[in-house]
Design an enzyme around this catalytic site. Structure first.
Site, mmCIF file in Angstrom:
data_model
loop_
_atom_site.group_PDB
_atom_site.id
_atom_site.type_symbol
_atom_site.label_atom_id
_atom_site.label_comp_id
_atom_site.label_asym_id
_atom_site.label_seq_id
_atom_site.Cartn_x
_atom_site.Cartn_y
_atom_site.Cartn_z
ATOM 1 C CG ASP A 7 7.808 43.933 55.388
ATOM 2 O OD1 ASP A 7 7.958 42.806 55.859
ATOM 3 O OD2 ASP A 7 8.482 44.929 55.743
ATOM 4 C CE LYS A 69 9.026 37.443 59.101
ATOM 5 N NZ LYS A 69 9.304 38.715 58.420
ATOM 6 C CD GLU A 146 11.613 39.737 55.553
ATOM 7 O OE1 GLU A 146 12.630 39.963 56.229
ATOM 8 O OE2 GLU A 146 10.561 39.293 56.028
ATOM 9 C CG ASP A 169 16.060 42.891 56.579
ATOM 10 O OD1 ASP A 169 15.766 43.451 57.651
ATOM 11 O OD2 ASP A 169 15.211 42.454 55.791
#
Ligand code: AMP
Length: 584
Positions: A7, A69, A146, A169
Site C-alpha cells: 500500500d 503521491k 485500493e 476510503d
C-alpha cells in the site's frame, strides 16, 4: 520467491506478505509496520525515508518531502538539496525502503509486488506508480485499486456469502468510494467515484487555519519552521478530537506561546464544505450503480481519516446502519493487496475468487461534429468506454473521415466526464494516414481496450487496410520515457540511503534527547551516557555490536517512559557483551 502486497499511501506505506494462509504486515527497521511516506536528505547528503525523515519535516523543511503521491504523473519536482526529485522518484525511495525491510524480514530477495492505487488515479498516475516500482528495483506484477483491495481483505473467509458493499476510503490525501458486489465467489466492482484532492490533511488544514485565525496570526508572516509546527500541531489536535470532545493546542509560533482550546464542534464547523464534498462521490457511485442507500449491505471504512466521528454519524444517517471497522483502517488496503498478491501467485490460496474491476473514467476521442455546409466544430468529447464499465473491456467504433481526399485523420484521446475536451485530460494522439486521392469519406475503425492493469490501448485502422496504428503517447506531460527511466534508474541506484541502523539510531537518539530535556542531575548523566554508547556502537559500523546495544537502549527507554525511579544503567553498560546480548 514471495509475491508481496504494497500500500503506497499518501501518509503511510506498508508492505505485506502471506504466511501460512494469513497476510501480515512486515515491520520496518524501527519495528513499526507503518512507514511514513516521507523522504529527506540527511546532513551528509544520504537519503532518509520514513519516521526518521518525518522527524526532520519541522527542523529541515527544505530537505524533506511529503504528500508527493498527489503529484504522481505530473511534471512537478521537489528540490532537496542540490537535486530535484519527481514524485515517482520519491515514491521509488519509499518503495526501496519497504523492499529492504521485507528482505531483512524474509531473508530473501523481494521483486514481485502488487501495489494498490486510488481507484480514481488517471492513466498517467498509474503509469507513474509502475515507474516508481521499477525505479525501486521491483516488478509491479499488478496494480489493484485500493477500495477493491480493502473489500478483498474483508471478503476473505466469507466468499460464500452474497451482497453489496460500499467502501469509503478517506486517507491522507485522497477519497474513494467504491460499490462492490459479491456473488458466486465473484467480486465485481459496480461503480467507483472519488475526489483525488480530498483527504485527512485537508481537515487538519482547516483546523490550522482556524487556529491562526482565532489567534490573530497572518499565515503570510509564518516562517517555514512555524508552518511545520502549525501543521504538526493541527494534525495532532485533529486526531485528539477523534477521542475527546475538546483539546488544548500548546506551541510556540511566530515568537508567541500559544495555548488554544478547541472543541470537536468547532473543528467540525470549520470543515462544513468538506463534509458535503464527501457526499458527492457517494451519490455519484450509487447513481452509477443504480442503487439506493438501503440496497447497500455493508459499509466498510478504510483510511486513517475515517476514524473521525463525524464520518460514522454521516454513514449511519445515510445508510441507516453502522459501518464496519473491524480491520484496522490503516492496514486493510495493504492486507488486501497481500491477499491479491497471494491470489496472483498461487491462484487458489484463498479459494477461487474472481475479481473484476471497473474503468474509473470515461475514455474517448475529440470528435469533429458536422455543423452543415461543409463546416465542422471540434472540442467535443465522444466517449468510447464509459466510466464504470467492467474491465477488461474492448470497444470499437467506425468513424468517418470529414471529406473525400482527406490525407490524415488525427485522433486525440481524452479521459474525463466533460462534454468539452478542454475540461478533460488529454492522453495522447494517434495519426492514421488515409489512402491518397480517395474519392470517398474513408472509414476508420478505432478500438479502445482497457486492461485490468488500467492500461489503455488505442488502435486505429482504415477500413479494408492491413496497417494498424497503435497509440504512442507523445509528449504526455508527467510521464517518463523509457530512456529517462533507464537514466534515473542508474541515478537512483547511486543515491546512498542512510543505513537501516542509522534510522533506528536516530529514532532512539531523538527519544533519549526528549528524556534528557525533561530530566535533571544523575538521570540526565545516565541518559547522556546511553547516547554516547549508542553513538559509539553506530560509529563502529559493526551491526553485531549495534543491534544488542539498540535493544538495551530500548529497554532503558521503556524504563524512562514508565518513569521508574531507579536506574542501573552505568553497571549495565559495563556488562555489555554484544555476543551474549546478540542472542534472543
Ligand atoms: P492514510 O493515508 O490512510 O494513512 O490516512 C492518514 C490520515 O488519517 C491522516 O490524515 C491522519 O491524520 C488521519 N488519521 C489517522 N488517525 C486518525 C484519527 N484517530 N482521527 C482522525 N484522523 C486520523
Amino acid at each position: 520467491m514471495n509475491l508481496l502486497g504494497i500500500d503506497l499511501g499518501t501518509t503511510n506505506s506498508l508492505i505485506t506478505v502471506q504466511h501460512q494462509g494469513k497476510v501480515r504486515c512486515i515491520p520496518n527497521a524501527l519495528g513499526s509496520d507503518l512507514t511514513p511516506s516521507v523522504v529527506g536528505l540527511d546532513d551528509d547528503g544520504s537519503i532518509l525515508v520514513g519516521a526518521t525523515a518525518k522527524q526532520r519535516l519541522v527542523s529541515h523543511p527544505d530537505l524533506t518531502a511529503s504528500v508527493f503521491k498527489r503529484d504522481m504523473g505530473t511534471d512537478k519536482v521537489v528540490q532537496l538539496g542540490k537535486r530535484a526529485f519527481r514524485a515517482e522518484e520519491l515514491s521509488a525511495l519509499v518503495l526501496r525502503s519497504l523492499k529492504a525491510d521485507a528482505e531483512a524480514f524474509l531473508g530473501e530477495p523481494v521483486e514481485d509486488v502488487v501495489i494498490s492505487v486510488p481507484a480514481y488515479f488517471h492513466e498517467s498516475q498509474r503509469r507513474a506508480t509502475r515507474d516508481a516500482a521499477i525505479l525501486a528495483g521491483l516488478k509491479p506484477v499488478r496494480l489493484v485499486n485500493e477500495p477493491t483491495a480493502a473489500s478483498i481483505a474483508y471478503a476473505v473467509g466469507r466468499l460464500e456469502e452474497e451482497g453489496t458493499c460500499l467502501v469509503l476510503d478517506l486517507g491522507g490525501g485522497t477519497f474513494d468510494v467504491t460499490i462492490l458486489e459479491l456473488f458466486d465467489r465473484t467480486m465485481e466492482v459496480r461503480a467507483s467515484a472519488g475526489d483525488s484532492q480530498l483527504g485527512g490533511e485537508d481537515f487538519a488544514k482547516r483546523l490550522a487555519d482556524l487556529m491562526l485565525k482565532e489567534n490573530g496570526i497572518d499565515p503570510a508572516d509564518l516562517s517555514a519552521g512555524d508552518k511545520a509546527v502549525v501543521a504538526r500541531m493541527s494534525e495532532a489536535a485533529k486526531i485528539e478530537l477523534t477521542d475527546g470532545s475538546t483539546t488544548l493546542v500548546e506551541c510556540r509560533i511566530h515568537g508567541r506561546d500559544l495555548a488554544w482550546p478547541v472543541s470537536r464542534d468547532g473543528f467540525e464547523g470549520a470543515c462544513g464544505d468538506l463534509w458535503s464534498r464527501l457526499l458527492l462521490p457517494v451519490e455519484r457511485a450509487l447513481s452509477d450503480a443504480r442503487l439506493k442507500p438501503q440496497d447497500i449491505g455493508e459499509v466498510l471504512l478504510v483510511g486513517g481519516a475515517t476514524r473521525m466521528p463525524r464520518i460514522h454519524t454521516l454513514t449511519r444517517k445515510l445508510f441507516g446502519k453502522d459501518a464496519r471497522t473491524d480491520i484496522d483502517p490503516d492496514r486493510v488496503v495493504a492486507i488486501g493487496a497481500g491477499v491479491q498478491a497471494a491470489l496472483v501467485a498461487t491462484n487458489d490460496a484463498f479459494g477461487d475468487v474472481v475479481m473484476t474491476d471497473v474503468c474509473p473514467w470515461s475514455l474517448g476521442l475529440d470528435l469533429a461534429e458536422d455543423t452543415g455546409g461543409g463546416s465542422f466544430t471540434t472540442g467535443h468529447f465522444h466517449p468510447l468506454i464509459e466510466r464504470n464499465r467492467t474491465i477488461p473491456v474492448s470497444v470499437s467504433e467506425n468513424l468517418s473521415a470529414l471529406r473525400p481526399g482527406q490525407k490524415l485523420v488525427e485522433l486525440e484521446v481524452y479521459q474525463g466526464e466533460s462534454r468539452q475536451v478542454a475540461n478533460n485530460k488529454k492522453l495522447g494522439t494517434i495519426q492514421v494516414k488515409l489512402p491518397p486521392k480517395s474519392k470517398v469519406k474513408e472509414i476508420v475503425e478505432v478500438r479502445f481496450t482497457y486492461t485490468v492493469d488500467g492500461i489503455l490501448e488505442v488502435e486505429a485502422r482504415v477500413d479494408g487496410s492491413e496497417t494498424l496504428e497503435r497509440l504512442v503517447i507523445q509528449q504526455t506531460p508527467g510521464l517518463l520515457g523509457e530512456e529517462e527511466i533507464a537514466r534515473r534508474l542508474t541515478e537512483i541506484a547511486h543515491l546512498k540511503t542512510a543505513p537501516r541502523e542509522r534510522a533506528e539510531y536516530r529514532d532512539l537518539l531523538a527519544r533519549l534527547d526528549a528524556h534528557f530535556a525533561m530530566s535533571l542531575k544523575e538521570r540526565r548523566q545516565q541518559i547522556a551516557l546511553a547516547m554516547r554508547l549508542l553513538e559509539a556502537t553506530l560509529e563502529s559500523q559493526d551491526e553485531d555490536r549495534f543491534r544488542p546495544m539498540a535493544r538495551r537502549v530500548r529497554a532503558f527507554l521503556t524504563q524512562l517512559d514508565e518513569d521508574r525511579g531507579v536506574f542501573d544503567f552505568p553497571d549495565w553498560a559495563q556488562d555489555f557483551d554484544p555476543d551474549e546480548d546478540g542472542k534472543g
